[in-house]
Design an enzyme around this catalytic site. Structure first.
Site, mmCIF file in Angstrom:
data_model
loop_
_atom_site.group_PDB
_atom_site.id
_atom_site.type_symbol
_atom_site.label_atom_id
_atom_site.label_comp_id
_atom_site.label_asym_id
_atom_site.label_seq_id
_atom_site.Cartn_x
_atom_site.Cartn_y
_atom_site.Cartn_z
ATOM 1 N N CYS A 196 0.662 -1.289 0.225
ATOM 2 C CA CYS A 196 -0.057 -0.113 0.067
ATOM 3 C C CYS A 196 0.835 1.339 0.190
ATOM 4 C CB CYS A 196 -0.800 -0.169 1.160
ATOM 5 S SG CYS A 196 -1.916 1.455 1.355
ATOM 6 N N CYS A 202 0.187 3.187 3.598
ATOM 7 C CA CYS A 202 0.516 2.643 4.918
ATOM 8 C C CYS A 202 1.780 1.472 4.833
ATOM 9 C CB CYS A 202 -0.298 2.148 5.712
ATOM 10 S SG CYS A 202 -0.997 0.783 4.831
ATOM 11 N N CYS A 208 -1.667 -11.436 -7.228
ATOM 12 C CA CYS A 208 -2.135 -12.072 -6.334
ATOM 13 C C CYS A 208 -2.345 -11.631 -5.056
ATOM 14 C CB CYS A 208 -1.378 -13.669 -6.198
ATOM 15 S SG CYS A 208 -1.280 -14.614 -7.616
#
Length: 81
Positions: free
Chosen positions: A49, A52, A72
């Site tokens: 991400c 974060c 995946c």
């Protein structure tokens, strides 16, 4: 990730051909970053991400055309709407 880009890769993992917001190979408008992952004894590409730095899954270059990518993604990372 969009359900429009989800496909059955036969791996058992939720698989997508591209990240939401991707334009061709340009991922600057997505919420992901790629980084090397050497934890399994060979180098693969981890997806994290942008906000974060959480682990989301991995991406491989054996997906469907036109992207040729297989993201995946860990199902706990997905928020269904």
């Amino acid at each position: 990730y969009s359900s429009e880009k989800k496909y059955n890769s036969g791996t058992g993992w939720p698989s997508f051909s591209e990240a939401y917001g991707t334009c061709g190979r340009d991922e600057s408008n997505t919420n992901i970053m790629r980084q090397p992952d050497n934890s399994l004894g060979s180098t693969i590409t981890e997806v994290v991400c942008k906000q974060c730095d959480a682990h989301l899954g991995h991406v491989f270059d054996d997906g469907p055309t036109p992207s040729g990518q297989r993201f995946c993604i860990n199902s706990v990372s997905l928020n269904f709407k």
